[in-house]
Design an enzyme around this catalytic site. Structure first.
Site, PDB file in Angstrom:
ATOM      1  N   ASP A 213     -10.891   0.049  -2.589  1.00 22.58           N
ATOM      2  CA  ASP A 213     -10.363   0.464  -3.890  1.00 22.58           C
ATOM      3  C   ASP A 213      -9.659   1.822  -3.782  1.00 22.58           C
ATOM      4  OD1 ASP A 213     -10.492   0.354  -7.020  1.00 22.58           O
ATOM      5  OD2 ASP A 213     -11.357   2.291  -6.488  1.00 22.58           O
ATOM      6  N   LYS A 217      -5.555   3.034  -4.172  1.00 28.24           N
ATOM      7  CA  LYS A 217      -5.091   4.150  -5.008  1.00 28.24           C
ATOM      8  C   LYS A 217      -4.323   5.169  -4.171  1.00 28.24           C
ATOM      9  CE  LYS A 217      -8.844   3.519  -8.341  1.00 28.24           C
ATOM     10  NZ  LYS A 217     -10.272   3.847  -8.586  1.00 28.24           N
TER      11      LYS A 217
END
Lengths: 425, 425
Positions: A213, A217
């Site tokens: 994750d 980003k």
């Protein structure tokens, strides 16, 4: 822009430049975030125009949607677009369906807002390019530091967005887990279950724990701030599941903490990046970011900027999505950051290391230090505790440190584990 | 917006949507900041359009302008406007001349960028109202946290800008002075002179030391974030010149620091605000902001947001001004924040207090504590050191604490000084 019909300057209503026609929103997806958007839109009192969700695309119209019962649901995207929404909000969370649907909306010149990190990491530039070609607003503020608006700000400000490096805590679940391990002494599994009970972690937290994750980003930040297009897979990505409570305690003895860090840096030698748990001195600004909070440090030639706030959660995410909706309806240019570098190769950086060496019967500390030194790994602090030794080294590459640990485990009964350390010398 | 003529999505130049015509800038003022803007514009490589300063309004055309010799200077504003600049940048720093000149530009629909805090504190809403009526861009990002873009962001995002309270370190000079007093043990005067030598403090630092500069910035934030219009004079504003090194040392003993804080809060009872030195626990996010850095905490219903970075200095200020120039030429609506409250009364808050009591011969600590208690001032920590006693109290109003100190100095040889403390109980 035409001048609104206002006479008195001191009239408080002179701030309200928008007509009161509602902004109509079509949701792609009606899960946890989609429902929160619907709820927040219904309860909003801050927007100058009412926000109205006119329908949601779902896979199963019969499924219960607590808090969003009143939203008309359909499995037919054509039916949804036929309602002529002002803005499409994509909260599906997968990649391919979302990509196709967003392309379809942009090609029809319908403004799009998304919070989809995996999609934006892989296809963000492509979608932004399409938005610019069709002159359609496209916003993704909630994809990184969900509750902190900054992406749109910098894309419109080319001087401030010239960063040479950026680092951050981009995942709240893992920051909560590592913070709790330090505060309570509990282990990783127990703490992750606690995060799930509190609603901080997803039912399947593997994308968080693995670092994927945060890598998504970081890839978004890389192109958004003009550091280059990088594939998330090309970033060294280490999960926090290698960390145990003894590491957290040892870090404390070295006046530091272990945080889930993501960093990218551009220098004369090229671009380096990593995602993973890292030792930080307590005085580091990122060391002071606790719990589910997220944070970002931008290193620019005009100084270091720091932002922090809620990085996830239905309320901050829905707030950001709806502000994006309002901005998207106000026209102006699509976000146009300044990635002029195209795709760039990215390697792992040379950093200091926080090394853990364990054995049933440890060799003396100075023997270990000497052995590692013979492989070019020099440490400036050591701590022996129980069946472990922790060392803080001078900067070197991961290859070199892994080779030394490999040799050490062949020559002695020591098992080694290497955690990056961001320490200034 | 029309679609730019671009064919290949992966072509890096698809980000560049602006034509390469230069943006022409007229400077009002060519002092320290004006010259820095001229220099930064000349050296810029980040803007998609070249930035060209076409002239500067000055009071004295014969005065030397190091680094800005090439800028045509005039004392005649009509001559400057006749060059038809795309944007007017106001860096005069006074109020009345700046106000009249900015009004003149906005009435001609020439976009304006300013960094003038005193002006924006007093006439910001009036000028913004004029900008909205004439449909002209008007930006003032560098007026608060000069190097950190956030004002424009929030003015376009009504949901996120619903704050209930905001607090910050809004003046870098005083934060540097208080940080240095702690780190070096030097006194206020010596440290202020050091700040001047390093170029952090103005030749006349009285606006910084007195808190007036921070009060101006707090007034801007108040209307910008919709907390209401307040006169800077109505804010309780205390200088840092009452702080001595013993206070800084005593704060350290209480695991805290003294920082120059500005805070405004809106609650059921109304609006309270203050500017002045305040005791903060070391764990407070603002306590960790050192030196010339500035910071802001926004308390919203979606969480606490924190921003920090350079708050002053020619390079960060010029960078922000030029990004404002670029944004101003891109059209869109003028910044339109959501102050629907009009002018609001503002009073001082009830807070905890960090009290210093000194005397040649101090009465016993418990006698002092008992005496203050009889006036309703209850303390939960005390420290006796040399000829001083420091106490950390429970929250009460300034009136009450001053009355108790007055009675104490009548009844005993103790002199008292009250510093606000932001401590959670």
């Amino acid at each position: 822009m035409s001048a609104p019909a206002i006479t008195a300057v001191r009239d408080a209503s002179h701030y309200s430049t928008a007509p009161a026609r509602p902004i109509t929103i079509a949701l792609l997806g009606l899960g946890r975030i989609g429902s929160a958007v619907a709820r927040r839109a219904r309860e909003d009192r801050a927007s100058p125009q009412p926000l109205r969700v006119v329908g949601a695309l779902v896979r199963d119209v019969t499924m219960a949607r607590p808090g969003a019962e009143e939203i008309p649901r359909t499995t037919d995207v054509a039916e949804l677009f036929a309602r002529r929404p002002d803005v499409v909000v994509e909260v599906l969370g997968d990649i391919e369906a979302a990509r196709t649907l967003i392309r379809g909306a942009l090609e029809r010149r319908v403004p799009v807002v998304t919070a989809n990190k995996a999609l934006m990491a892989r296809h963000g530039e492509e979608l932004l390019g399409l938005a610019i070609r069709t002159g359609t607003a496209f916003r993704y503020e909630a994809s990184v530091l969900a509750g902190v608006p900054f992406l749109g700000t910098f894309s419109a400000r080319p001087l401030a967005s010239r960063v040479t490096a950026l680092s951050g805590i981009l995942n709240g679940t893992t920051n909560f887990v590592l913070s709790q391990m330090r505060d309570t002494g509990a282990g990783l599994v127990e703490t992750t279950l606690d995060a799930q009970r509190r609603g901080f972690a997803e039912p399947d937290p593997s994308q968080d724990i693995s670092g994927n994750d945060a890598a998504h980003k970081l890839a978004i930040l890389a192109w958004h701030f003009g550091l280059g297009s990088i594939a998330p897979e090309a970033i060294e990505t280490i999960g926090i599941d290698g960390i145990d409570t003894d590491d957290v305690t040892a870090a404390d003895q070295f006046a530091g903490v272990i945080r889930p860090v993501a960093r990218i840096e551009q220098s004369g030698e090229g671009t380096t990046a990593f995602v993973g748990p890292a030792f930080l001195p307590r005085t580091d600004r990122l060391a002071q970011v606790d719990g589910v909070e997220n944070a970002l440090v931008l290193e620019t030639d005009a100084g270091r900027l720091f932002f922090s706030g809620p990085g996830a959660g239905p309320i901050p995410t829905a707030t950001t999505i709806l502000d994006d909706v309002i901005e998207a309806t106000r026209g102006g240019q699509p976000h146009a950051p300044v990635n002029r570098r195209g795709r760039v190769p990215v390697g792992p950086p040379a950093t200091s290391w926080f090394l853990r060496l364990t054995a049933r019967r440890l060799p003396p500390g100075d023997e270990i230090v000497g052995f590692l030194g013979s492989y070019g790994i020099w440490s400036h602090r050591t701590l022996t505790r129980g069946q472990g030794i922790w060392l803080l080294t001078y900067p070197c590459t991961r290859d070199r440190v892994e080779m030394a640990l490999c040799a050490l485990s062949a020559a002695t009964p020591c098992d080694g584990y290497a955690i990056r350390a961001l320490v200034e010398h």
